[in-house]
Design a protein around this motif. Structure first.
Motif, PDB file in Angstrom:
ATOM      1  N   ARG A 164       0.842  -1.200   0.000  1.00  0.00           N
ATOM      2  CA  ARG A 164       0.000   0.000   0.000  1.00  0.00           C
ATOM      3  C   ARG A 164       0.871   1.242   0.000  1.00  0.00           C
ATOM      4  NH1 ARG A 164      -5.343  -0.203   2.072  1.00  0.00           N
ATOM      5  NH2 ARG A 164      -5.793  -2.303   2.809  1.00  0.00           N
ATOM      6  N   GLU A 193      -7.411  10.733   2.968  1.00  0.00           N
ATOM      7  CA  GLU A 193      -6.243   9.845   2.879  1.00  0.00           C
ATOM      8  C   GLU A 193      -6.562   8.714   1.907  1.00  0.00           C
ATOM      9  OE1 GLU A 193      -4.460   8.282   6.440  1.00  0.00           O
ATOM     10  OE2 GLU A 193      -4.705  10.219   7.447  1.00  0.00           O
ATOM     11  N   LEU A 194      -5.642   8.484   1.007  1.00  0.00           N
ATOM     12  CA  LEU A 194      -5.837   7.411   0.028  1.00  0.00           C
ATOM     13  C   LEU A 194      -4.765   6.355   0.228  1.00  0.00           C
ATOM     14  CD1 LEU A 194      -6.325   9.590  -3.163  1.00  0.00           C
ATOM     15  CD2 LEU A 194      -8.110   8.669  -1.701  1.00  0.00           C
ATOM     16  N   SER A 195      -5.125   5.112  -0.023  1.00  0.00           N
ATOM     17  CA  SER A 195      -4.098   4.077  -0.006  1.00  0.00           C
ATOM     18  C   SER A 195      -4.349   3.154  -1.179  1.00  0.00           C
ATOM     19  CB  SER A 195      -4.119   3.314   1.313  1.00  0.00           C
ATOM     20  OG  SER A 195      -5.146   2.382   1.327  1.00  0.00           O
ATOM     21  N   SER A 205      -8.333   2.706  -1.874  1.00  0.00           N
ATOM     22  CA  SER A 205      -9.138   2.826  -0.649  1.00  0.00           C
ATOM     23  C   SER A 205      -9.040   4.259  -0.153  1.00  0.00           C
ATOM     24  CB  SER A 205      -8.600   1.906   0.430  1.00  0.00           C
ATOM     25  OG  SER A 205      -8.592   0.593  -0.023  1.00  0.00           O
ATOM     26  N   ALA A 206     -10.171   4.788   0.300  1.00  0.00           N
ATOM     27  CA  ALA A 206     -10.186   6.174   0.777  1.00  0.00           C
ATOM     28  C   ALA A 206     -10.667   6.208   2.224  1.00  0.00           C
ATOM     29  CB  ALA A 206     -11.095   7.017  -0.098  1.00  0.00           C
ATOM     30  N   LEU A 225       0.591   5.462   0.416  1.00  0.00           N
ATOM     31  CA  LEU A 225      -0.348   6.379   1.054  1.00  0.00           C
ATOM     32  C   LEU A 225      -0.209   7.770   0.466  1.00  0.00           C
ATOM     33  CD1 LEU A 225       0.270   5.312   4.748  1.00  0.00           C
ATOM     34  CD2 LEU A 225      -1.546   4.518   3.249  1.00  0.00           C
ATOM     35  N   LYS A 226      -1.325   8.491   0.458  1.00  0.00           N
ATOM     36  CA  LYS A 226      -1.304   9.858  -0.050  1.00  0.00           C
ATOM     37  C   LYS A 226      -2.470  10.611   0.561  1.00  0.00           C
ATOM     38  CE  LYS A 226      -0.746  12.182  -4.478  1.00  0.00           C
ATOM     39  NZ  LYS A 226      -0.716  12.001  -5.932  1.00  0.00           N
ATOM     40  N   LYS A 227      -2.258  11.895   0.805  1.00  0.00           N
ATOM     41  CA  LYS A 227      -3.350  12.730   1.307  1.00  0.00           C
ATOM     42  C   LYS A 227      -3.628  13.793   0.249  1.00  0.00           C
ATOM     43  CE  LYS A 227      -4.823  14.759   5.608  1.00  0.00           C
ATOM     44  NZ  LYS A 227      -4.445  15.103   6.963  1.00  0.00           N
TER      45      LYS A 227
END
Lengths: 200, 316
Positions: free
Chosen positions: B138, B171-173, B214-215, B140-142
């Motif tokens: 995974r 937040e996204l993964s 996924s959010a 991650l990003k915001k």
């Protein structure tokens, strides 16, 4: 196999639901105690006892609870709040136990509850994580989400356990301050709970 | 048929021997027909949701795993009748952790799951036949949330500041190659009409942007601050470029600026917040000079100049 039970708690507006949503995206089933309590209020057993306690006014003609009236009663009279809790919480726990059995094939299940300690639900949990957030940020979230006045928000916060106590009684603290990534904190927590999960 | 009328018919037939023979033969024929029909071979299918267990927390599935599994059975009508009478499981469990056993990619033949459907008569085919598991770590990003909106205010009302979103970022993964493409997340369209009081609500994020990702939320709350506006007017001198000031005389040399502004802001506005300049094109010699509002304070709406052009005289 018995699942590890992880409790997620925190004050109103702290961001428990966001944490639980992330857990769900990681394949962890989440039991939402508040949603379950709302469902239970409609059930015969609970509605009969609550009507006895608060009167017929506690329910609307369509059978749904009059949430506004109930909230007024609960927040103005602590004794009533305790009495309602004594009706609803054992039923929520009963539903939760059935749910845990249904999900016994997953390594970790989570339960989201705003009043994990006050309701006694903490005794079922193997681990408890408290979600914390700066007070102003919490108030901002509630103002927009629930459209409540500052007075109303403060009176709700005053009825909940202080953040300091929640932290002391929890195994993990998740900071939802919009600066630190929640995903990272949640992954770190899960690895501590079940270090072997990656090698399964 | 009502219960009463059935009994009446039964009473009438009681003494009628021919009718009894007819109905007995009819019943016998129906029994034979059902029996022969159920002896023939058929195909049937039962669809059951799949429940994936033990997906590694820090990994993300690259493909959309199927949500349902179709069990296809073939056999005599009697056998299939019994299949439908069985209690089908609520879901078919796939223990991904055990299945992958440390691997990150694997094709799995679903036929191995056929025993999860109870009974002696097993399915001869499961659809899809193969489930491809492919997991990558995974990332991650915001990213910020952008609200799509169309807002119409009642006359004399307007927006009093930025629209507030909670959360204002998500937040996204997911796999890095998908996250790299996303710089912001948009909401579905919010349409608000005739606003004269602040507006609250919730709006879903556009799902299509989140395919394979996924959010941390799938909706956000918004707050549109609204306040009453008033009409303001200020009269100020028209300015000329420095090089032209000595040579050009304007008629008129003053302009009225009218605007809509919130009542609270109105008191703070003064003449010094504005600057109106007459544009002097070179080398053209137009009939009139166009006026341009070069500077004005924040929060003003429907700004109008009167007049929009002025006459001029050039002195040699």
């Amino acid at each position: 196999m018995k699942s590890i039970q992880l409790g997620i708690t925190g004050g109103i507006g702290s961001g428990k639901s966001v944490v639980c949503r992330i857990l769900e995206t990681m394949g962890i089933p989440v039991f939402d105690a508040d949603t379950e309590a709302k469902k239970i209020l409609i059930e015969k057993e609970a509605s009969f006892k609550i009507k006895k306690l608060l009167g017929e006014k506690a329910y609307l003609p369509d059978g749904n609870p009059d949430r506004k009236y109930m909230a007024e009663c609960i927040f103005s009279e602590p004794a009533l709040r305790n009495a309602i809790n004594e009706i609803v919480h054992p039923l929520v726990r009963q539903h939760y136990h059935t749910w845990v059995v249904k999900n016994s094939d997953v390594p970790i299940v989570a339960k989201e509850a705003a009043i994990m300690f006050e309701s006694g639900a903490y005794v079922d949990m193997n681990f408890i994580a408290t979600v914390i957030s700066p007070l102003e940020l919490r108030k901002n979230r509630i103002r927009i989400r629930d459209q409540k006045s500052d007075e109303a928000i403060e009176s709700i916060i005053a009825t909940q356990l202080p953040e300091k106590e929640l932290i002391e009684r929890s195994d993990f603290v998740i900071h939802n301050d919009e600066k630190q990534l929640l995903h990272t904190q949640i992954l770190q927590m899960l690895h501590k709970i079940q270090p072997v999960s990656e090698d399964r | 048929m009502k219960k009463g009328s059935f009994f009446k018919l039964f009473e009438r037939l009681k003494g009628n021997q021919k009718a009894w023979i007819f109905f007995s033969c009819l019943l016998l024929a129906i029994v034979f027909w059902v029996f022969t029909s159920l002896s023939r071979n058929y195909e049937t299918s039962i669809v059951i949701p799949i429940s994936y267990r033990n997906i590694p927390f820090s990994h993300h599935s690259d493909n959309n795993l199927p949500k349902r599994l179709e069990f296809r059975f073939s056999g005599s009508g009697f056998e299939l009748f019994r299949v439908h009478l069985r209690d089908a499981p609520d879901s078919i469990l796939i223990d991904v952790g055990k299945l992958l056993n440390g691997l990150k990619n694997r094709d799995f033949q679903t036929i191995k799951l056929r025993n999860q459907f109870p009974g002696e008569h097993v399915a001869n085919k499961l659809v899809p036949e193969i489930i491809s598991f492919s997991f990558t770590p995974r990332d991650l990003k915001k990213v910020p949330v952008k609200i799509n909106h169309t807002i119409h205010f009642q006359q004399q009302f307007g927006q009093a500041g930025e629209i507030i979103l909670r959360p204002d970022s998500i937040e996204l993964s997911g796999p890095q190659h998908l996250l790299d493409k996303i710089t912001s997340i948009e909401t579905q369209q919010v349409n608000l009409k005739n606003l004269k009081t602040p507006s609250f609500g919730s709006v879903f994020l556009v799902k299509e942007q989140l395919a394979g990702i996924s959010a941390s939320a799938d909706y956000v709350y918004y707050y549109v601050p609204v306040e009453q506006y008033t009409e303001g007017m200020i009269e100020l001198p028209v300015e000329l470029p420095v090089s032209q000031r000595s040579r050009i005389t304007l008629f008129p040399n003053k302009v009225k600026v009218s605007f809509q502004v919130s009542i609270l802001r109105y008191r703070q506005i003064s003449e010094s917040d504005f600057q109106v300049v007459a544009e002097v094109p070179f080398p053209e010699v137009p009939n009139h000079l166009t006026l341009k509002l070069k500077r004005y304070p924040y929060g003003l709406h429907q700004i109008r100049l009167e007049p929009e052009t002025v006459d001029y005289l050039i002195s040699e």
